[in-house]
Scaffold this motif. Structure first.
Motif, PDB file in Angstrom:
ATOM      1  N   ASN A  51      -7.645  -5.274  -5.461  1.00 55.70           N
ATOM      2  CA  ASN A  51      -6.734  -6.386  -5.174  1.00 55.70           C
ATOM      3  C   ASN A  51      -6.136  -6.928  -6.463  1.00 55.70           C
ATOM      4  O   ASN A  51      -6.730  -6.830  -7.534  1.00 55.70           O
ATOM      5  N   ARG A 103      -5.065  -0.632 -10.365  1.00 53.76           N
ATOM      6  CA  ARG A 103      -4.663   0.745 -10.049  1.00 53.76           C
ATOM      7  C   ARG A 103      -5.372   1.628 -11.072  1.00 53.76           C
ATOM      8  O   ARG A 103      -4.954   1.687 -12.224  1.00 53.76           O
ATOM      9  N   ALA A 125      -0.975   2.717   2.934  1.00 57.94           N
ATOM     10  CA  ALA A 125      -1.265   3.959   2.222  1.00 57.94           C
ATOM     11  C   ALA A 125      -1.382   5.122   3.202  1.00 57.94           C
ATOM     12  O   ALA A 125      -0.901   6.225   2.937  1.00 57.94           O
ATOM     13  N   GLY A 165       0.801  -1.211   0.000  1.00 54.63           N
ATOM     14  CA  GLY A 165       0.000   0.000   0.000  1.00 54.63           C
ATOM     15  C   GLY A 165       0.837   1.265   0.000  1.00 54.63           C
ATOM     16  O   GLY A 165       0.463   2.270  -0.632  1.00 54.63           O
ATOM     17  N   LEU A 182       1.915   1.948  -3.529  1.00 56.11           N
ATOM     18  CA  LEU A 182       0.823   2.454  -4.356  1.00 56.11           C
ATOM     19  C   LEU A 182       0.685   3.966  -4.235  1.00 56.11           C
ATOM     20  O   LEU A 182       0.370   4.658  -5.206  1.00 56.11           O
ATOM     21  N   SER A 235     -10.888   1.965   3.200  1.00 54.15           N
ATOM     22  CA  SER A 235     -10.750   0.557   2.852  1.00 54.15           C
ATOM     23  C   SER A 235     -12.138  -0.055   2.767  1.00 54.15           C
ATOM     24  O   SER A 235     -12.880  -0.071   3.755  1.00 54.15           O
ATOM     25  N   GLU A 262     -11.277  -4.420  -1.721  1.00 62.81           N
ATOM     26  CA  GLU A 262     -11.075  -5.868  -1.833  1.00 62.81           C
ATOM     27  C   GLU A 262     -12.425  -6.553  -1.691  1.00 62.81           C
ATOM     28  O   GLU A 262     -13.010  -6.566  -0.609  1.00 62.81           O
ATOM     29  N   ALA A 302      -3.103  -2.990   3.164  1.00 63.91           N
ATOM     30  CA  ALA A 302      -2.703  -2.048   2.122  1.00 63.91           C
ATOM     31  C   ALA A 302      -3.180  -0.641   2.449  1.00 63.91           C
ATOM     32  O   ALA A 302      -2.471   0.346   2.216  1.00 63.91           O
ATOM     33  N   ALA A 303      -4.385  -0.532   3.000  1.00 66.41           N
ATOM     34  CA  ALA A 303      -4.896   0.779   3.405  1.00 66.41           C
ATOM     35  C   ALA A 303      -4.051   1.376   4.531  1.00 66.41           C
ATOM     36  O   ALA A 303      -3.787   2.587   4.547  1.00 66.41           O
ATOM     37  N   GLY A 314      -6.643  -5.959   1.579  1.00 68.43           N
ATOM     38  CA  GLY A 314      -7.181  -4.603   1.587  1.00 68.43           C
ATOM     39  C   GLY A 314      -6.890  -3.810   2.842  1.00 68.43           C
ATOM     40  O   GLY A 314      -6.443  -2.659   2.771  1.00 68.43           O
ATOM     41  N   PHE A 347      -7.764   1.604  -5.835  1.00 73.24           N
ATOM     42  CA  PHE A 347      -6.847   0.471  -5.948  1.00 73.24           C
ATOM     43  C   PHE A 347      -7.614  -0.801  -5.607  1.00 73.24           C
ATOM     44  O   PHE A 347      -8.279  -0.884  -4.568  1.00 73.24           O
ATOM     45  N   ILE A 358      -9.338   1.790  -1.255  1.00 69.17           N
ATOM     46  CA  ILE A 358      -8.669   0.514  -1.487  1.00 69.17           C
ATOM     47  C   ILE A 358      -9.721  -0.562  -1.307  1.00 69.17           C
ATOM     48  O   ILE A 358     -10.280  -0.727  -0.225  1.00 69.17           O
TER      49      ILE A 358
END
Length: 564
Positions: A421, A259, A437, A69, A72, A448, A402, A433-434, A430, A419, A400
């Protein structure tokens, strides 16, 4: 005898090398093999500008997801370190996701000590016998671009430099470095170099002759089609693609976006439905899209020319990908798009049916609005949740997703605001990754949106702990249908007329007992609410954003959603 004046441990040299190479955060899930790393932070100071900032991550998959994340948002890779083979096994899921979407992550793990006595790093506990493997790297070898093992402490700067240079060379991707405890504990007089030993190679545009050929085909096309899937963190691909589509009147279908690269409100956006358009196209330009269509459902006309553009147009890491490729434009995506635009500039162009493209654009947006509106009463639909989330993001917020509604249901969002998955679909991506970010940009609104099954896979208590401990005010929206709807839909897709289609309950998909996600979040210190009715969602989202702005605490909304 060695001169130990002005020496440091191999562990400290690794950390200093990481910081010198631009790694700002050290995402750590520690074990007994971390003793030299722990000592290095204690000796130098965890807040020292000479070492990456340590971030404790209580699950290995979350550490890799956070690094994913972070990249990204910034385009800068980060480092994660986990505990020997057992930690590496948990981290493998995150590496699978990173590899599938060409995301550079430097994963390191300890390794069971090589020696049983006579060295400071030698084995001291029973598990260091049980955790030994003949080939520890085999756990991730199939999904990394490069891997190696540190054997001498003085080689740490060169290995870190090489690992990051390989990870960042196109096509980018994850790498792995194993760190046995002996070289981490051993002292060395080696120093960190101010400049990296190696730098990533940068691909330019594709071959000029091939670009000229592609330009001629596109200019002469009566029914061209562009298919895209992912952009770059700097937004260069998005800007170039929008300009190319507008000046050349090229309809663009964004499919399976990981993305987001193309605004759905751009007049050339025709939505993801390829059922007719792909078959009718006489020239297809695929822009860095690993999964451009599903062969079982859609294929280009046999006479159509199909151009694949990107760092690796054939996606060589995929064993099976039989898309017809009439021409491959291998090069940096942005540079190749720019060169293609220049080549198209002076060429006469076949007239395009702009009215038909406009109708397709309007039909796409109308369908999105209709589907979203249909889920706006009673129990919400995923599409309606997407519409509500999009309204709170503004120009800078990011989502983000998922297992939420896909990118086409966020038509107003620009590049790098959505974004999804990776094609690998390793669940539990998810939430971490959030968090990554948000770590990269603490002031940006990060939302998310995750299915309840994905939320459980992400080890939610771990994610809540990370958010609270590191002041990461992520807004998490859990789409709660009390089961794995994706599994149910897959079964119905394969067996549309089977027994499953008539079953009241589809086997292996309904959770039965489902936790109260809001209460779990509240117990961890988050502000949380349960939303049962679609009508209530806009007001609760607005309140959630205000809580984040005023109190800077993470928020979770447990939103009931209907099956798709």
């Amino acid at each position: 005898m060695k001169d130990l004046t002005n020496t440091m441990s191999g562990g400290e040299l690794v950390l200093r090398s990481l910081k010198a190479q631009g790694i700002t955060h050290f995402l750590a899930n520690a074990g007994s093999d971390f003793a030299p790393i722990v000592e290095a932070y204690a000796r130098v100071g965890a807040g020292s500008p000479d070492l990456p900032a340590p971030v404790i991550v209580p699950h290995e998959s979350a550490a890799v997801g956070m690094a994913h994340g972070y990249w990204l948002m910034t385009g800068r890779p980060q480092a994660a370190m986990v505990h020997v083979n057992v930690g590496l096994a948990n981290a493998a899921m995150g590496m699978i996701n990173a590899a599938a979407d060409d995301v550079p992550v430097l994963l390191m793990s300890g390794r069971t000590p090589l020696t049983e006595h006579d060295r400071p790093g030698a084995r001291r506990t029973p598990i260091q016998y049980g955790q030994e493997q003949f080939d520890q790297a085999s756990l991730v070898r199939d999904v990394v671009k490069w891997h190696f093992e540190l054997r001498y402490p003085e080689t740490a700067p060169a290995l870190v430099s090489r690992a990051l240079a390989v990870a960042r060379s196109e096509p980018e991707g994850p790498v792995y470095l194993s760190l046995p405890r002996e070289p981490l504990t051993e002292l060395t007089a080696a120093q960190v170099e101010a400049d990296p030993l190696q730098v990533p190679t940068r691909a330019g545009a594709a071959d000029a002759e091939d670009i000229a050929t592609a330009a001629r085909w596109l200019a002469a096309a009566e029914r061209p089609l562009v298919i895209c899937q992912r952009g770059d963190p700097r937004g260069r691909v998005a800007a170039l693609l929008e300009q190319l589509a507008e000046t050349q009147e090229l309809p663009v279908a964004e499919v399976f976006a990981t993305r987001k690269v193309f605004r759905g409100t751009h007049p050339m956006a025709v939505g993801p439905d390829l059922s007719q358009r792909l078959l009718e196209a006489d020239v297809v330009l695929v822009v860095d899209a690993p999964v451009a269509w599903i062969e079982h459902q859609n294929r280009p006309d046999p006479k159509a020319k199909v151009i694949h553009l990107g760092p690796d147009p054939l996606l060589a890491r995929m064993p099976v990908r039989s898309y017809r490729t009439t021409l491959g434009l291998a090069g940096n995506t942005a540079a190749t798009l720019a060169a293609l635009a220049r080549a198209l500039g002076p060429l006469p162009r076949k007239p395009r049916d702009r009215a038909a493209i406009g109708q397709a654009h309007d039909a796409y947006l109308s369908r999105v609005a209709k589907v979203s509106e249909a889920g706006s009463t009673g129990i919400a639909s995923k599409a309606y949740v997407a519409r509500c989330v999009a309204t709170i993001l503004g120009d800078a917020g990011v989502v983000i997703s998922e297992r939420g509604a896909p990118a086409p249901f966020y038509p107003t969002l620009g590049a790098n605001q959505f974004f999804g998955n990776s094609p690998a679909g390793g669940l539990g991506w998810g939430g971490p990754a959030a968090l990554g970010a948000q770590l990269a940009d603490r002031d940006r609104l990060v939302v998310s949106v995750v299915g309840d099954g994905s939320h459980l896979f992400a080890n939610p208590v771990v994610c809540h702990q990370i958010a609270m401990a590191n002041d990461l005010p992520v807004l998490t929206v859990v789409l709660n249908n009390a089961g794995w709807d994706a599994v149910r839909l897959s079964a119905l897709e394969v067996y549309p007329d089977g027994v499953t289609s008539g079953s009241e309950t589809v086997p292996l998909t309904a959770f039965g007992a489902n936790p109260d996600h809001a209460k779990v979040a509240e117990a961890c210190g988050l502000w949380a609410r349960r939303v049962e009715r679609a009508d209530d969602l806009p007001a609760v989202l607005k309140e959630a954003v205000q809580v984040i702005r005023d109190r800077r605490v993470p928020v979770l909304l447990d939103v009931a959603v209907r099956p798709e």
